[in-house]
Motif scaffolding. Structure first.
Motif, short mmCIF file in Angstrom:
data_model
loop_
_atom_site.label_atom_id
_atom_site.label_comp_id
_atom_site.label_asym_id
_atom_site.label_seq_id
_atom_site.Cartn_x
_atom_site.Cartn_y
_atom_site.Cartn_z
N ALA A 40 25.63 -68.67 -30.72
CA ALA A 40 24.45 -69.38 -30.21
C ALA A 40 24.22 -70.68 -30.97
O ALA A 40 23.65 -71.63 -30.44
N THR A 41 24.66 -70.70 -32.22
CA THR A 41 24.50 -71.89 -33.04
C THR A 41 25.87 -72.50 -33.32
O THR A 41 26.91 -71.91 -33.02
N GLY A 42 25.85 -73.68 -33.91
CA GLY A 42 27.12 -74.33 -34.23
C GLY A 42 26.92 -75.80 -34.56
O GLY A 42 25.82 -76.21 -34.91
N CYS A 43 27.99 -76.57 -34.44
CA CYS A 43 27.90 -77.99 -34.74
C CYS A 43 28.11 -78.79 -33.45
O CYS A 43 28.54 -78.25 -32.44
N ALA A 44 27.79 -80.07 -33.53
CA ALA A 44 27.95 -80.95 -32.37
C ALA A 44 28.78 -82.17 -32.73
O ALA A 44 28.64 -82.72 -33.83
N ILE A 45 29.63 -82.57 -31.82
CA ILE A 45 30.34 -83.83 -31.92
C ILE A 45 29.42 -84.88 -31.31
O ILE A 45 29.03 -84.77 -30.14
N VAL A 46 29.01 -85.87 -32.09
CA VAL A 46 28.15 -86.95 -31.59
C VAL A 46 29.08 -88.07 -31.11
O VAL A 46 29.65 -88.81 -31.91
N ALA A 47 29.27 -88.14 -29.80
CA ALA A 47 30.27 -89.03 -29.22
C ALA A 47 29.64 -90.29 -28.63
O ALA A 47 28.67 -90.22 -27.88
N GLY A 48 30.22 -91.42 -28.99
CA GLY A 48 29.73 -92.69 -28.47
C GLY A 48 30.82 -93.74 -28.58
O GLY A 48 32.00 -93.42 -28.61
N GLY A 49 30.42 -94.99 -28.65
CA GLY A 49 31.39 -96.06 -28.70
C GLY A 49 31.67 -96.58 -27.31
O GLY A 49 30.75 -96.93 -26.57
N ASP A 50 32.93 -96.57 -26.90
CA ASP A 50 33.29 -97.09 -25.58
C ASP A 50 33.18 -96.01 -24.52
O ASP A 50 34.17 -95.61 -23.90
#
Length: 200
Positions: A40-50
């Motif tokens: 239920a929990t975990g980490c996140a990839i914060v994706a951005g840029g192009d």
């Protein structure tokens, strides 16, 4: 200008895109779904840029990619400062067409079950010229009745947060847009929605 990327990166993922990456294949006998996909929990990839609108002028594309990267970096820094489990991924202009692969690879490598995506849209409609940032949090979840096979596991993206931030595309708006202030607003909205609780 080509049509903006509106759909989420995590529309549907199959095979090994979220399986743990390694130099050797996993043992054939191990057919279990990775625990991090069930947690239920975990980490996140914060994706951005192009990730967003594309233009015929490469310099304009690079400019908006740079602005998106600045926004994404500011948001990631705030998440980390507040002890959320988040890892930044900035897609470079030359890899934009492999954005999905890059995100999936990092999610698998870091065993993260969520993606916090920042995309930009630069367009014009009946209300006038505008630029917009779309922020969405997705959770990777094994498809119902999914079972691990030699081909991998099918997972679907479950939306946990989505909000658009639109601004008139004028000099005044540009002069008054600060990436840090914007990141503060996004963080406040994510917090108020309870979307960040699983990242503790």
């Amino acid at each position: 200008m080509t049509p903006p990327l509106i759909r989420p990166l995590w529309a549907l993922c199959t095979a090994s895109c979220l399986a743990a990456c390694s130099t050797a294949p996993p043992p054939a006998a191990d057919k279990s779904i990775p625990a991090y996909l069930l947690a239920a929990t975990g980490c996140a990839i914060v994706a951005g840029g192009d990730i967003g609108s594309r233009f015929s002028d490469k310099q304009v594309t690079a400019l908006w990619s740079k602005i998106n990267a600045a926004v994404t970096t500011e948001l990631h820094q705030r998440l980390v400062h507040q002890k959320y489990k988040a890892l930044a991924l900035l897609v470079p202009v030359e890899r934009t067409r492999q954005a999905e692969d890059l995100v999936f690879e990092q999610a698998a490598l870091r065993r993260c079950n969520r993606v916090l995506q920042v995309s930009h849209v630069v367009a014009e409609d009946t209300s006038g010229k505008y630029f917009r940032f779309d922020v969405a949090l997705f959770r990777a979840q094994p498809k119902q009745d999914a079972a691990a096979t030699d081909a991998g596991i099918t997972v679907v993206a479950i939306g946990e947060f989505q909000r658009s931030y639109r601004y008139a595309r004028t000099q005044e708006s540009f002069d008054n847009f600060y990436t840090g202030t914007f990141a503060d607003q996004v963080l406040a909205d994510l917090t108020a929605a309870g979307a960040l609780v699983p990242l503790r």
